[in-house]
Motif scaffolding. Structure first.
Motif, mmCIF file in Angstrom:
data_model
loop_
_atom_site.group_PDB
_atom_site.id
_atom_site.type_symbol
_atom_site.label_atom_id
_atom_site.label_comp_id
_atom_site.label_asym_id
_atom_site.label_seq_id
_atom_site.Cartn_x
_atom_site.Cartn_y
_atom_site.Cartn_z
ATOM 1 N N LEU A 20 -0.139 -3.967 -17.703
ATOM 2 C CA LEU A 20 -0.989 -5.042 -17.216
ATOM 3 C C LEU A 20 -2.133 -4.531 -16.344
ATOM 4 C CD1 LEU A 20 1.513 -7.874 -16.226
ATOM 5 C CD2 LEU A 20 0.135 -7.690 -18.290
ATOM 6 N N SER A 21 -1.938 -3.418 -15.664
ATOM 7 C CA SER A 21 -2.952 -2.913 -14.738
ATOM 8 C C SER A 21 -2.802 -1.407 -14.602
ATOM 9 C CB SER A 21 -2.811 -3.579 -13.366
ATOM 10 O OG SER A 21 -1.501 -3.402 -12.866
ATOM 11 N N LEU A 22 -3.888 -0.759 -14.187
ATOM 12 C CA LEU A 22 -3.839 0.678 -13.925
ATOM 13 C C LEU A 22 -4.908 1.031 -12.900
ATOM 14 C CD1 LEU A 22 -6.303 2.512 -15.434
ATOM 15 C CD2 LEU A 22 -5.084 1.758 -17.454
ATOM 16 N N GLY A 23 -4.667 2.139 -12.228
ATOM 17 C CA GLY A 23 -5.624 2.660 -11.263
ATOM 18 C C GLY A 23 -5.533 4.164 -11.218
ATOM 19 N N ILE A 24 -6.626 4.819 -10.846
ATOM 20 C CA ILE A 24 -6.638 6.270 -10.761
ATOM 21 C C ILE A 24 -7.449 6.676 -9.545
ATOM 22 C CG2 ILE A 24 -8.639 6.489 -12.315
ATOM 23 C CD1 ILE A 24 -7.273 9.120 -13.311
ATOM 24 N N SER A 25 -6.976 7.706 -8.861
ATOM 25 C CA SER A 25 -7.635 8.135 -7.631
ATOM 26 C C SER A 25 -8.970 8.792 -7.931
ATOM 27 C CB SER A 25 -6.730 9.105 -6.863
ATOM 28 O OG SER A 25 -6.467 10.263 -7.630
ATOM 29 N N LYS A 26 -9.802 8.885 -6.913
ATOM 30 C CA LYS A 26 -11.154 9.417 -7.075
ATOM 31 C C LYS A 26 -11.140 10.873 -7.506
ATOM 32 C CE LYS A 26 -15.573 9.688 -4.620
ATOM 33 N NZ LYS A 26 -16.266 9.425 -3.325
ATOM 34 N N ALA A 68 4.449 3.043 -12.651
ATOM 35 C CA ALA A 68 4.634 4.461 -12.976
ATOM 36 C C ALA A 68 3.574 5.254 -12.237
ATOM 37 C CB ALA A 68 4.538 4.682 -14.481
ATOM 38 N N ILE A 69 4.003 6.170 -11.379
ATOM 39 C CA ILE A 69 3.094 6.975 -10.563
ATOM 40 C C ILE A 69 3.057 8.395 -11.132
ATOM 41 C CG2 ILE A 69 2.545 7.775 -8.247
ATOM 42 C CD1 ILE A 69 4.290 5.502 -7.170
ATOM 43 N N TYR A 70 1.932 8.754 -11.721
ATOM 44 C CA TYR A 70 1.727 10.099 -12.252
ATOM 45 C C TYR A 70 0.985 10.909 -11.179
ATOM 46 C CZ TYR A 70 2.543 7.825 -16.793
ATOM 47 O OH TYR A 70 3.062 7.107 -17.836
ATOM 48 N N ARG A 71 1.525 12.057 -10.833
ATOM 49 C CA ARG A 71 0.919 12.869 -9.778
ATOM 50 C C ARG A 71 0.666 14.276 -10.291
ATOM 51 N NH1 ARG A 71 -2.093 12.797 -5.139
ATOM 52 N NH2 ARG A 71 -1.692 14.675 -3.941
ATOM 53 N N ARG A 72 -0.560 14.754 -10.103
ATOM 54 C CA ARG A 72 -0.904 16.118 -10.513
ATOM 55 C C ARG A 72 -0.401 17.075 -9.437
ATOM 56 N NH1 ARG A 72 -4.859 17.304 -13.975
ATOM 57 N NH2 ARG A 72 -5.833 15.282 -13.578
ATOM 58 N N ILE A 116 0.850 -1.185 0.000
ATOM 59 C CA ILE A 116 0.000 0.000 0.000
ATOM 60 C C ILE A 116 0.888 1.239 0.000
ATOM 61 C CG2 ILE A 116 -1.806 1.256 1.230
ATOM 62 C CD1 ILE A 116 -2.741 -1.404 2.382
ATOM 63 N N TYR A 117 0.693 2.096 -1.000
ATOM 64 C CA TYR A 117 1.522 3.273 -1.210
ATOM 65 C C TYR A 117 0.768 4.542 -0.824
ATOM 66 C CZ TYR A 117 4.986 0.679 -4.001
ATOM 67 O OH TYR A 117 5.953 -0.189 -4.429
ATOM 68 N N ASN A 118 1.547 5.552 -0.404
ATOM 69 C CA ASN A 118 1.033 6.908 -0.241
ATOM 70 C C ASN A 118 1.235 7.651 -1.552
ATOM 71 O OD1 ASN A 118 0.961 9.805 0.314
ATOM 72 N ND2 ASN A 118 0.909 9.250 2.467
ATOM 73 N N PRO A 119 0.193 8.190 -2.171
ATOM 74 C CA PRO A 119 0.358 8.825 -3.489
ATOM 75 C C PRO A 119 1.177 10.115 -3.452
ATOM 76 C CG PRO A 119 -1.856 9.189 -2.660
ATOM 77 C CD PRO A 119 -1.203 8.245 -1.703
ATOM 78 N N ILE A 120 1.269 10.743 -2.289
ATOM 79 C CA ILE A 120 2.009 12.013 -2.207
ATOM 80 C C ILE A 120 3.506 11.745 -2.064
ATOM 81 C CG2 ILE A 120 2.286 14.141 -0.892
ATOM 82 C CD1 ILE A 120 -0.638 13.917 -0.090
ATOM 83 N N THR A 121 3.871 10.889 -1.106
ATOM 84 C CA THR A 121 5.287 10.579 -0.905
ATOM 85 C C THR A 121 5.796 9.502 -1.848
ATOM 86 O OG1 THR A 121 4.783 8.898 0.763
ATOM 87 C CG2 THR A 121 5.035 11.174 1.525
ATOM 88 N N LYS A 122 4.852 8.736 -2.458
ATOM 89 C CA LYS A 122 5.189 7.630 -3.369
ATOM 90 C C LYS A 122 6.006 6.549 -2.669
ATOM 91 C CE LYS A 122 5.175 10.840 -7.284
ATOM 92 N NZ LYS A 122 4.938 12.048 -6.500
ATOM 93 N N LEU A 123 5.785 6.406 -1.370
ATOM 94 C CA LEU A 123 6.483 5.412 -0.578
ATOM 95 C C LEU A 123 5.490 4.388 -0.031
ATOM 96 C CD1 LEU A 123 8.883 7.724 1.477
ATOM 97 C CD2 LEU A 123 9.424 6.413 -0.598
ATOM 98 N N ASP A 129 -6.122 12.973 -9.173
ATOM 99 C CA ASP A 129 -4.813 13.568 -8.912
ATOM 100 C C ASP A 129 -3.671 12.570 -9.094
ATOM 101 O OD1 ASP A 129 -5.712 16.076 -8.479
ATOM 102 O OD2 ASP A 129 -5.535 16.045 -6.296
ATOM 103 N N THR A 130 -3.952 11.292 -9.059
ATOM 104 C CA THR A 130 -2.891 10.287 -9.158
ATOM 105 C C THR A 130 -3.316 9.186 -10.106
ATOM 106 O OG1 THR A 130 -2.308 10.709 -6.844
ATOM 107 C CG2 THR A 130 -1.340 8.776 -7.870
ATOM 108 N N LEU A 131 -2.446 8.880 -11.050
ATOM 109 C CA LEU A 131 -2.634 7.762 -11.970
ATOM 110 C C LEU A 131 -1.447 6.824 -11.811
ATOM 111 C CD1 LEU A 131 -3.913 6.320 -14.479
ATOM 112 C CD2 LEU A 131 -2.488 7.810 -15.893
ATOM 113 N N VAL A 132 -1.727 5.533 -11.689
ATOM 114 C CA VAL A 132 -0.674 4.535 -11.524
ATOM 115 C C VAL A 132 -0.868 3.448 -12.579
ATOM 116 C CG1 VAL A 132 0.455 2.925 -9.960
ATOM 117 C CG2 VAL A 132 -0.607 4.992 -9.044
#
Length: 520
Positions: free
Chosen positions: A293-299, A314-318, A64-71, A302-305
């Motif tokens: 193979l997979s992708l997800g996007i926050s509600k 690949a973590i895309y962050r607005r 489980i990752y934090n989208p802001i810190t990407k950790l 702001d974040t696309l993975v």
């Protein structure tokens, strides 16, 4: 005195891509941050509540990752074999995942402890989802069955069958806790109702199904398989509403964004396509470094993975908009630093503008010299757009008559040959037709004198070229008319009478060909 404007010779250049609002919006996701996992990324799911953590299922763990810190903030490793399909409940407190042994585990996200342990499948479970009420779990397995489990009692409520191959895709209705959708490698999509405990609808996708999603209304669902994405109306018995074929390799994953107004599709062709749900048109494309193979996007978008076959995510962050520039500008020159306040007047540096030969002649109203400059062999051979641009400018200035009048036979032949060569080019045709009419106006009284000379032969060649182009246009128009008539006949006639409807046109065409041959 107004500044002289150069001749615009780029009017025939390729049209630049128009930046749509969607393109601007999604480009703000910026450059992705790449994180390496230990295996191919099986599934990515975002928590529906803030701070919108996301779970990445890869190898034998769910991280489980934090989208802001990407950790990584939590690591769930209680799997003996490869984990599959880790997904959150809508409150973000629970997470369910399957594994290679056919077991389904339910975790508390905060403590990472196993709360429930569902057994019953005889093959790997690749997808697991909570129902809309959050009280049940649906699991989709390679044993060709769909499991339905009760969280409170840990009981197995029912097993849905019907597929003839592996089930690798599934989803639950966002509005009804009783509707489950499954997609298998047998190319079938089946809808189950837990109230009657049977399949209530079956749809053939045409290719092995890789992913399924429901629209927020619950009345429309979308499937991905092969190179196509299909849209179906669940309320009308599975009627297909649209087919999107924008990828050239297998589409592996689907996700909704912007409150269900945009659809994301990821593919092995390394592209992510963004569709407008209202029109089913592609509004943006995101390129990836490897097959997706997979992708997800926050509600909140702001974040696309995206997860790839090589184990990279690949973590895309607005990011926030950059701050406005400071009101003062600093200009460094030598060892001195000058500070200019906004009220100060800054004198721009004079820049010498270099003009080409035809522009220098135009500036002095020497139209003949300007035409000679663009009719040079190198210019008209390598850059015909420059020649056409100057001819267009001379026509606009009503100076082409002066430029063509009293010219030598050799220069006239060059001009006529240029018309002959390029008048069939759709980019230049309108300008060169006007130029040809002006040429005939200027030398109308001298055409008899040119008979038998090189200028006369050039005029004859131009006339033959125009006749050929005219005949070609007429043939295309004739063909277009025949196709239109056939299309109308096919739309209005029954299938067994279409050939009868086409026959009169074939007969008339044969008669026309026979007439032409007899005349020749």
């Amino acid at each position: 005195m107004s500044q002289f404007k150069k001749t615009d010779s780029k009017i025939y250049a390729k049209t630049a891509t128009v930046l749509s609002p969607d393109t601007i919006y999604w480009k703000k996701l910026g450059v992705p941050t790449l994180v390496k996992e230990f295996g191919a990324i099986d599934y990515i799911d975002f928590c529906p509540v803030e701070p919108y953590l996301f779970a990445v299922t890869a190898s034998v763990r769910v991280q489980i990752y934090n989208p802001i810190t990407k950790l990584v903030v939590k690591n769930i490793t209680k799997f003996q074999e490869a984990a599959h399909g880790g997904s959150f409940r809508k409150d973000g407190n629970l997470l369910v995942a399957g594994d290679e042994l056919g077991k389904v585990r339910l975790f508390d996200v905060t403590t990472r402890t196993i709360l429930r342990y569902f057994e019953g499948h005889k093959a790997p479970v690749h997808r697991t989802f909570f129902t809309a009420d959050g009280h049940h779990v649906a699991s989709f397995s390679d044993d060709r069955t769909v499991g339905y489990w009760d969280i409170a009692t840990e009981n197995h409520l029912h097993t849905f069958t019907g597929h003839e191959d592996y089930i690798r895709a599934g989803c639950t209705s966002p509005v009804s806790p009783n509707i489950i959708l499954s997609g298998g490698y047998d190319r079938k999509i089946r809808m189950y109702d837990t109230r009657v405990k049977e399949c209530v609808m079956t749809v053939d996708h045409g290719q092995p199904v890789e992913s399924l999603v429901f629209l927020p209304s619950g009345g429309i669902f979308i499937s991905a398989g092969g190179t196509s994405v299909n849209v179906y109306d669940a309320l009308s018995g599975g009627r297909q509403l649209a087919q999107l074929s924008q990828h050239h390799k297998t589409v592996t994953c689907l996700q909704l964004a912007s409150d269900g107004k945009r659809l994301f599709s990821g593919s092995l062709d390394r592209h992510v396509k963004v569709y407008d749900i209202a029109t089913y048109q592609v509004v943006h494309t995101i390129d990836s470094s490897n097959a997706i193979l997979s992708l997800g996007i926050s509600k909140n978008d702001d974040t696309l993975v995206t997860g790839m076959v090589d184990g990279l995510i690949a973590i895309y962050r607005r990011e926030g908009d950059p701050r406005d520039e400071q009101p003062t500008q600093r200009v460094r020159k030598g060892h001195h630093q000058h500070i200019f306040e906004p009220a100060d007047q800054q004198v721009e540096e004079f820049k010498f503008v270099r003009y080409e030969g035809h522009d220098r002649a135009l500036r002095k109203y020497e139209y003949k010299k300007a035409l000679d400059a663009v009719m040079a062999a190198k210019v008209r051979g390598m850059w015909p757009e420059k020649t056409v641009a100057l001819i267009k400018e001379l026509i606009r200035r009503k100076g082409l008559h002066r430029a063509l009048d009293d010219r030598s036979p050799e220069s006239l032949v060059h001009f006529i040959n240029f018309l002959t060569r390029h008048i069939g080019d759709y980019r230049f045709t309108p300008v060169l037709i006007d130029a040809g009419n002006i040429l005939l106006d200027v030398y109308e009284d001298s055409l008899e004198k040119f008979a038998g000379t090189i200028v006369g032969k050039a005029f004859v060649t131009l006339a033959n070229k125009l006749q050929t182009e005219e005949q070609l246009v007429l043939e295309f128009l004739n063909l277009q008319g025949m196709l239109d008539m056939i299309s109308v006949a096919a739309d209005t006639a029954e299938p067994d009478t279409v050939d009868d409807a086409i026959a009169p046109y074939d007969a008339s065409n044969k008669a026309k060909n026979q007439t032409v041959i007899s005349v020749d």
